[in-house]
Design a protein around this motif. Structure first.
Motif, short mmCIF file in Angstrom:
data_model
loop_
_atom_site.label_atom_id
_atom_site.label_comp_id
_atom_site.label_asym_id
_atom_site.label_seq_id
_atom_site.Cartn_x
_atom_site.Cartn_y
_atom_site.Cartn_z
N ASN A 187 -33.45 -17.75 30.08
CA ASN A 187 -33.96 -17.56 28.73
C ASN A 187 -33.33 -18.62 27.80
OD1 ASN A 187 -35.02 -16.65 26.35
ND2 ASN A 187 -34.19 -14.57 26.49
N PRO A 188 -33.79 -19.86 27.91
CA PRO A 188 -33.19 -20.96 27.13
C PRO A 188 -33.71 -21.03 25.70
CG PRO A 188 -34.94 -21.84 28.47
CD PRO A 188 -34.87 -20.35 28.79
N HIS A 189 -33.68 -19.89 25.01
CA HIS A 189 -34.29 -19.83 23.68
C HIS A 189 -33.52 -20.68 22.65
CE1 HIS A 189 -31.13 -17.33 21.85
NE2 HIS A 189 -31.08 -16.67 23.01
N LEU A 190 -34.18 -20.89 21.52
CA LEU A 190 -33.61 -21.68 20.43
C LEU A 190 -33.32 -20.81 19.21
CD1 LEU A 190 -36.09 -24.71 20.71
CD2 LEU A 190 -33.87 -24.39 21.85
N ASP A 210 -40.69 -38.54 5.83
CA ASP A 210 -41.48 -37.39 6.27
C ASP A 210 -40.56 -36.19 6.52
OD1 ASP A 210 -44.00 -38.48 6.16
OD2 ASP A 210 -44.14 -38.93 8.30
N LYS A 211 -41.07 -35.01 6.21
CA LYS A 211 -40.33 -33.78 6.48
C LYS A 211 -40.90 -33.10 7.72
CE LYS A 211 -39.68 -32.82 1.51
NZ LYS A 211 -39.95 -31.84 0.44
N VAL A 212 -40.01 -32.67 8.60
CA VAL A 212 -40.43 -31.84 9.73
C VAL A 212 -39.73 -30.50 9.62
CG1 VAL A 212 -40.93 -33.77 11.27
CG2 VAL A 212 -38.64 -32.80 11.24
N VAL A 213 -40.47 -29.43 9.90
CA VAL A 213 -39.95 -28.08 9.79
C VAL A 213 -40.06 -27.42 11.16
CG1 VAL A 213 -40.26 -25.82 8.71
CG2 VAL A 213 -40.50 -27.91 7.34
N MET A 214 -38.93 -27.20 11.79
CA MET A 214 -38.90 -26.61 13.13
C MET A 214 -39.08 -25.10 13.01
SD MET A 214 -35.72 -28.78 14.75
CE MET A 214 -34.65 -28.47 13.32
N LEU A 215 -40.15 -24.57 13.59
CA LEU A 215 -40.44 -23.14 13.56
C LEU A 215 -39.95 -22.54 14.88
CD1 LEU A 215 -43.99 -23.22 11.95
CD2 LEU A 215 -41.82 -22.63 10.85
N TYR A 216 -38.77 -21.93 14.82
CA TYR A 216 -38.12 -21.48 16.06
C TYR A 216 -38.89 -20.38 16.77
CZ TYR A 216 -34.17 -24.17 14.27
OH TYR A 216 -33.38 -25.18 13.80
N GLY A 217 -39.55 -19.51 16.02
CA GLY A 217 -40.30 -18.44 16.66
C GLY A 217 -41.43 -18.98 17.52
N ALA A 218 -42.12 -20.02 17.03
CA ALA A 218 -43.19 -20.63 17.81
C ALA A 218 -42.64 -21.33 19.04
CB ALA A 218 -43.97 -21.61 16.93
N ALA A 219 -41.54 -22.07 18.87
CA ALA A 219 -40.93 -22.78 20.01
C ALA A 219 -40.44 -21.79 21.06
CB ALA A 219 -39.78 -23.65 19.52
N ASN A 220 -39.95 -20.65 20.61
CA ASN A 220 -39.41 -19.66 21.54
C ASN A 220 -40.48 -18.90 22.31
OD1 ASN A 220 -36.66 -20.09 21.25
ND2 ASN A 220 -36.46 -18.67 19.52
N ARG A 221 -41.75 -19.19 22.01
CA ARG A 221 -42.85 -18.58 22.78
C ARG A 221 -43.75 -19.67 23.36
NH1 ARG A 221 -44.51 -12.74 20.31
NH2 ARG A 221 -42.51 -12.21 19.36
N ASP A 222 -43.19 -20.83 23.56
CA ASP A 222 -43.94 -21.95 24.13
C ASP A 222 -44.19 -21.66 25.61
OD1 ASP A 222 -44.92 -24.35 25.13
OD2 ASP A 222 -43.63 -25.58 23.85
N PRO A 223 -45.45 -21.52 26.04
CA PRO A 223 -45.73 -21.19 27.43
C PRO A 223 -45.34 -22.30 28.41
CG PRO A 223 -47.77 -21.67 26.26
CD PRO A 223 -46.68 -21.61 25.23
N ALA A 224 -45.10 -23.49 27.89
CA ALA A 224 -44.65 -24.57 28.76
C ALA A 224 -43.23 -24.34 29.25
CB ALA A 224 -44.74 -25.92 28.03
N VAL A 225 -42.50 -23.45 28.58
CA VAL A 225 -41.08 -23.21 28.91
C VAL A 225 -40.84 -21.77 29.35
CG1 VAL A 225 -38.72 -23.22 27.99
CG2 VAL A 225 -40.35 -25.02 27.32
#
Length: 418
Positions: A345-348, A316-331
């Motif tokens: 600001n623990p951004h990725l 399986d391929k997983v594609v990490m979308l950093y822009g979405a992760a960097n706006r995760d309201p959980a963090v």
């Protein structure tokens, strides 16, 4: 299912519009299945888009389960001939990755880094001198493009006479298929041609340095021996391509996005410009978080695995979308707000923690800090006068490039020596 993620029109949207749509995609769960047709093979394929912070971090840390080497870090598997040009350690797993990265990292001594940082200051002055008297320019053309690439070329010992060659080739490689950079030809062939140009240039320079060493990074790479290990001749050019592409275009894109964001958020610009020394460090991190120049990195499952309730199977391929992760309201508190004093600001934006975290993160931070400091000091009223023009991409771009950004300012005199 999130078909919008593979539509070129989605990646041409203004940053805030695109990220607004990411909110809905992220809300459906940590993994969104995306089906697409591989343009090179015509076959139907799929990947899982990773849109949340915690899963992106977990995948980044677990390089054993999530491979960078199986087919490379692009959405589609790169053919072997492409990996010949673009096969530096970003596309490797351990032990090859660890070996190459260690050789390069050990080459950067404190003295070497001090020299590079001094070079950043000089090149920022030089580049701004080149347009400060004009009053109205395309910021990408005069600043965002040349500034970080000149830093890299000087660091590697690439002569200024070859700068245009390197710039044109890197534009092709990261164009996303934009006809402005590749013409009417086949995008993959254009990318190969650009890779061959850079490989020939670097191989020739490396051979010169083997015979006549200097104090540039190329000399150190071809002469440095780390516990009996050094880069093989065929490994030098792919490393340079990685440096010239990843180290150049990400910083260039962050500069363009940063200026555009300051125009869109004048209250944030006032905060930064009113206390440049006190705010620059957090402002730079926020530009990287908010704009997330690196769009994605792909990993491939090496075995069956369950994560966050999802059962993955080997391959399986997983594609990490950093822009979405960097706006995760959980963090991130109020993640859709551009806040130049955001802390923590623990951004990725430089990749997730783990073996593939960006080796040049501190250099990129320094480049951004210096250039915005100099812009505020020398062109204090610089302002954006039109829409940012995105790359005319054919799919998901590796970097969310801005190819044109018109600005104007009160002309000021040059300050550097001729």
């Amino acid at each position: 299912m999130s078909p919008r993620l593979i539509e070129p029109s989605f990646w041409k949207l203004p940053l805030d519009e695109r990220m607004s749509e990411m909110i809905d995609i992220r809300a459906t769960g940590p993994f969104s299945e995306v089906e697409f047709v591989n343009d090179m093979t015509g076959e139907h394929e799929r990947f899982f888009a990773v849109t949340r912070y915690d899963e992106t971090v977990a995948i980044s840390k677990d390089a054993k389960s999530f491979s960078s080497a199986q087919g490379a870090i692009s959405i589609v598997d790169l053919p072997p001939e492409a990996l010949e040009f673009f096969g530096s350690f970003i596309n490797m797993d351990n032990p090859r990755h660890k070996r190459q990265r260690a050789i390069v990292a050990k080459t950067f001594t404190p003295t070497d880094l001090a020299n590079v940082l001094e070079s950043v200051e000089k090149i920022s002055t030089e580049v701004i001198d080149g347009f400060c008297e004009r009053g109205e320019v395309d910021l990408v053309e005069v600043l965002s493009q040349p500034y970080p690439l000149l830093v890299i070329c000087d660091m590697m010992g690439i002569p200024r006479s070859e700068f245009t060659t390197v710039l044109d080739a890197t534009n092709v490689i990261l164009s996303g298929g934009d006809p402005e950079f590749i013409g009417d030809g086949d995008p993959m062939m254009a990318m190969f041609g650009a890779g061959m140009q850079l490989t020939e240039l670097m191989n020739g320079l490396a051979e010169e340095r083997r015979k006549s060493p200097t104090d540039d990074l190329t000399s150190k790479l071809v002469h440095h021996d780390l516990d009996g290990e050094m880069l093989a001749p065929e490994e030098v050019a792919p490393f340079f391509i990685l440096l010239a592409v990843a180290g150049n275009d990400t910083t260039r894109t962050a500069i363009s996005h940063g200026m555009n964001l300051l125009s869109a958020h004048p209250e944030q610009r006032a905060i930064w410009q009113g206390d440049v020394e006190g705010v620059t460090a957090t402002a730079v991190e926020e530009i990287v978080r908010y704009s997330s120049p690196v769009t994605f990195m792909r990993r491939t499952l090496t075995a069956d695995l369950t994560m966050s309730g999802h059962d993955f199977v080997e391959g399986d391929k997983v594609v990490m979308l950093y822009g979405a992760a960097n706006r995760d309201p959980a963090v991130f508190s109020d993640p859709e707000r551009f806040d130049v004093v955001r802390n923590p600001n623990p951004h990725l934006g430089f990749g997730g923690p783990g073996p593939h975290f960006c080796l040049g993160a501190n250099l990129a931070r320094r480049e951004l800090a210096v250039v915005f400091r100099d812009l505020f000091a020398r062109l204090p009223d610089i302002e954006v006068t039109g829409d940012a023009v995105p790359l005319d991409v054919a799919g998901i771009p590796l970097v969310t490039g801005i190819k044109h950004l018109p600005v104007r300012f009160t002309p000021t005199p040059r300050v550097g020596s001729d």
